[in-house]
Design an enzyme around this catalytic site. Structure first.
Site, PDB file in Angstrom:
ATOM      1  N   ASP A  22      10.581 -14.138 -10.382  1.00 35.30           N
ATOM      2  CA  ASP A  22      10.683 -15.395  -9.562  1.00 35.30           C
ATOM      3  C   ASP A  22       9.273 -15.903  -9.388  1.00 35.30           C
ATOM      4  O   ASP A  22       8.342 -15.537  -9.893  1.00 35.30           O
ATOM      5  CB  ASP A  22      11.338 -14.998  -8.215  1.00 35.30           C
ATOM      6  CG  ASP A  22      10.487 -13.761  -7.592  1.00 35.30           C
ATOM      7  OD1 ASP A  22       9.453 -13.415  -7.926  1.00 35.30           O
ATOM      8  OD2 ASP A  22      10.753 -13.068  -6.523  1.00 35.30           O
TER       9      ASP A  22
ATOM     10  N   ASP B  85       8.749  -9.371 -10.243  1.00 35.96           N
ATOM     11  CA  ASP B  85      10.093  -9.817 -10.410  1.00 35.96           C
ATOM     12  C   ASP B  85      10.155 -11.089 -11.047  1.00 35.96           C
ATOM     13  O   ASP B  85       9.075 -11.808 -11.038  1.00 35.96           O
ATOM     14  CB  ASP B  85      10.413 -10.301  -8.732  1.00 35.96           C
ATOM     15  CG  ASP B  85      10.883  -9.177  -8.190  1.00 35.96           C
ATOM     16  OD1 ASP B  85      11.337  -8.088  -8.782  1.00 35.96           O
ATOM     17  OD2 ASP B  85      10.769  -8.912  -6.920  1.00 35.96           O
TER      18      ASP B  85
ATOM     19  N   ASP C  49       7.126 -15.790  -6.684  1.00 34.36           N
ATOM     20  CA  ASP C  49       6.074 -14.753  -6.532  1.00 34.36           C
ATOM     21  C   ASP C  49       5.730 -13.858  -7.496  1.00 34.36           C
ATOM     22  O   ASP C  49       4.497 -13.436  -7.536  1.00 34.36           O
ATOM     23  CB  ASP C  49       6.717 -13.943  -5.297  1.00 34.36           C
ATOM     24  CG  ASP C  49       6.564 -14.695  -3.878  1.00 34.36           C
ATOM     25  OD1 ASP C  49       5.691 -15.628  -3.845  1.00 34.36           O
ATOM     26  OD2 ASP C  49       7.151 -14.347  -2.878  1.00 34.36           O
TER      27      ASP C  49
ATOM     28  N   GLU D 164       4.641  -4.261  -8.738  1.00 43.45           N
ATOM     29  CA  GLU D 164       4.748  -5.125  -7.460  1.00 43.45           C
ATOM     30  C   GLU D 164       5.409  -4.372  -6.604  1.00 43.45           C
ATOM     31  O   GLU D 164       6.797  -4.156  -6.667  1.00 43.45           O
ATOM     32  CB  GLU D 164       5.205  -6.514  -7.723  1.00 43.45           C
ATOM     33  CG  GLU D 164       5.123  -7.255  -6.642  1.00 43.45           C
ATOM     34  CD  GLU D 164       6.302  -8.435  -6.698  1.00 43.45           C
ATOM     35  OE1 GLU D 164       6.742  -8.579  -7.580  1.00 43.45           O
ATOM     36  OE2 GLU D 164       6.454  -8.992  -5.439  1.00 43.45           O
TER      37      GLU D 164
END
Ligand code: 0R9
Length: 641
Positions: free
Chosen positions: A507, A505, A509, A428
């Site tokens: 997280d 990541d 997102d 990403e």
């Protein structure tokens, strides 16, 4: 508890057998992940279902206990407890000998204990303890095992008696061994789904599920007197049904066949096969027999009614099954399965018998139900029309895209062309992509950066999916095409990388991007997942560096909490990684790319039917079912995939 003593020489090879199960559990239950864990329950439940099939049990209870163990009980005859010719009670042989069940009974349709034809003894071998109570011959007989080994002293060669009773039945309580399993918490949603399915496949059976692990105890009773007709109705509960469920039954060559089907106003088919109550994820001969015969019957009706003219070609099988939901359930005395995963039925007689029953029974039904016949043929007609238009559009689309299906120079490929050694990281963001390109071992690691969130394919039409630049790049990079609706241009043998690793990541997102990618693979390249090529990289959240000793990566807040507790009073510096983009190439190599130090999680489909439903709920257009699912499962959430 008294220690066992009644264990002679002949028992030693038995223990060696169970030791083999502990050494290589995957060979017996498929895996040691949650899928394998839940399998322990199914193995025991299947034995109780066998007792139902033998005509002696109509109630099974399954309890997920507060202490993490599971209890399964049935009201059958009770496992025989008398002395076996081998000098131990029959029950002991059942729990200590691989494949013991089949040697004692000759029920025509044993499920052979589920996935791999093993059963009680495998569950015993893989449990910290297993406790058995058999109500039979006026008494409650007791036995107990620790890591597969008997742990109760026999009394005159027989099981100790706990008390008297007039009832009969078997109760098994077991605790999965954390030395064997990666996770030891059973997944209630999957267990319930499997029990409900078992109730549909066995209309005379009542199954009670209890989950005592939560604050508020959950109890569900599954009893489905309409059998697979009810099952089909349930599968179509949210669809616009075009017909009532249709069902056929028959028996030939010792094989029992039951079929239920219904048409809905949707553009896909959902045909599921079961053999001896076990779902066959990859179908097999029973489905082939059904599909061939049903296609023939329907094409002859179509010609008879003038829907197909002389010059017209026949409807394809897919045309005829478009909109169809069907369950084909057979009981076979000697089922054989193809391949490693044992999910495809292989008996040629199953195809012959199912085809014969469909060829005889379907005309019986449709001759008397002409309106339904017309609806079914109407679906086939509509579908054939759309197929022809789609075939044309797809040819145009693909020929137009042939030249634009490149990787836009984004893919930093690896040097090796040996697919079995190569890996591709889908990264990403351009900045993490840049670091990953520097950090990787370019001999076998390829990097494909993607920008932001890809299209949610669950909500998009095929032309939108194929027009999406990121998706096109992935399809081209992997090298094996894609499968969709009618056409299946996917060829796993052409896959250029053994591992496809999603690197996002840690997280919200990142999780969303991972989910979107998995939805794409699941819907358009499912073999990538079912054949175990898809992984998620688990970048750490923290690095702790103590004043003395080695630094350590921690992957979540719980791990940090544990570290703080364990090292209370010690000094250490804590580095928090906000995202992959923040790591320098060395850190990225060590945490996420280096096979010796990185953490990867392989994506597995634990229940194919459930996965499809849940993908639709979580990624589809309908909001209320998504909200309902999230509320219901919020407390189930765990880190493990
Ligand atoms: C709670 C889970 N239930 C079981 O595992 C279970 C196995 C089982 C069984 C028989 C009856 N109930 C059972 N529950 C049984 C009984 C008899 C004959 N065959 C089977 C009988 O009374 O004659 N058994 C499964 C295997 C065996 N029993 C054995 F025979 F191999 F011991």
């Amino acid at each position: 508890m008294a220690k066992k003593t009644n264990y002679d020489e002949s028992s030693i090879h038995v223990l060696e057998g169970l030791e083999a199960v502990r050494m290589r559990p995957g060979m017996y239950i498929g895996s040691t992940s949650r899928k394998g864990l839940n399998h322990l329950i199914y193995e025991i439940v299947d034995n109780a279902v066998d007792e139902h099939l033998a005509g002696s049990c109509d109630r099974i209870e399954v309890t997920l206990e507060a202490d993490g163990s599971c209890t399964v009980s049935d009201n059958g005859r009770g496992i025989p407890v008398g002395m076996h010719e081998k000098g131990v009670p029959a029950e002991r042989l059942v729990y200590t000998t691989l494949h013991a069940g089949g040697k004692f009974d000759n029920d025509a349709y044993k499920t052979s204990g589920g996935l791999h034809g093993v059963g009680s003894s495998v569950v015993n071998a893989l449990s910290t303890y297993l406790d058995v109570k058999v109500k039979r011959d006026g008494a409650i007989h007791h036995d107990h095992y620790v890591q597969g080994k008997p742990d109760l002293e026999l009394v005159n060669g027989l099981l100790p008696i706990l008390g008297r009773t007039r009832e009969t039945g078997t109760t098994v309580n077991f605790l999965p061994d954390p030395e064997i399993f990666e996770v030891t918490r059973f997944a209630a949603t999957e267990v319930k789904s499997r029990l409900h399915e078992t109730a549909y496949l066995n209309p005379g059976l009542t199954i009670v599920f209890r989950d005592k692990r939560k604050d508020k105890e959950e109890e569900k009773t599954y009893h489905e007197p309409d059998g697979i007709v009810g099952f089909v109705r349930e599968m179509n509960r949210n669809s616009e049904c075009l017909t009532e469920p249709i069902s056929f039954k028959g028996k030939d060559e010792g094989i029992q066949v039951e079929i239920a089907l219904q048409y809905v106003n949707e553009f896909h088919e959902n045909v599921q096969g079961y053999c001896n109550n076990i779902f066959n994820a990859d179908g097999g001969t029973h489905l082939t027999g059904f599909k061939t015969a049903f296609t023939q019957v329907m094409n002859s009706y179509a010609r008879e009614l003038g829907i197909l003219k002389e010059k017209d070609s026949n409807f394809t099988g897919a045309d005829i099954r478009n909109g169809m939901t069907a369950v084909i359930s057979i009981k076979h005395p000697n089922p054989r399965f193809e391949g490693q995963t044992k999910t495809k039925l292989d008996n040629p007689d199953a195809s012959r018998v199912v085809a014969k029953i469909v060829a005889e029974e379907a005309p019986h039904y449709f001759d008397r139900n002409l309106d339904t016949l017309k609806v079914v043929l109407g679906c086939a007609e509509k579908s054939a029309k759309i197929r022809k238009t789609e075939e044309k559009t797809k040819t145009n689309l693909l020929s137009k895209q042939k030249f634009s299906f490149d990787t836009n120079g984004k893919l930093a490929n690896c040097i090796s062309r040996d697919a079995s050694k190569c890996e591709i990281f889908i990264v990403e963001g351009d900045s993490a992509g840049g670091s990953a390109k520097t950090a990787r071992d370019r001999t076998y690691q390829a990097i494909l950066p993607i920008r932001g969130k890809i299209l949610n394919v669950e909500k998009a039409s095929i032309d939108k999916v194929l027009a999406n630049a990121e998706i096109k790049t992935m399809i081209t990079s992997f090298g094996c095409g894609f499968s969709e609706g009618y056409g299946n241009d996917f060829d796993i043998s052409k896959l250029k990388y053994d591992k496809i690793i999603i690197m996002a990541d840690a997280d919200v997102d990142g999780a969303h991007i991972g989910t979107l990618l998995l939805t794409l693979f699941y819907r358009y390249m499912p073999d990538l997942i079912t054949e175990g090529h898809v992984y998620i990289a688990m970048p750490p959240l923290y690095k702790v560096m103590p004043s003395r000793g080695e630094g350590e990566y921690l992957y979540d807040d719980k791990a940090l909490e544990r570290y703080r507790k364990k090292h209370a009073g010690e000094k250490f510096t804590l580095q928090r990684y906000k995202g992959l983009g923040e790591m320098d190439p060395d850190q990225l190599w060590e945490t996420t790319l280096n096979p010796d130090t990185r953490m990867l999680r392989r994506i597995e489909i634990s229940d194919p039917r459930l996965s499809s439903d849940i993908t639709e709920i979580l990624m589809g257009t309908d909001v209320p079912p998504r909200r309902e699912f999230i509320y219901e499962h919020a407390t189930d959430a765990e880190l493990d995939v």
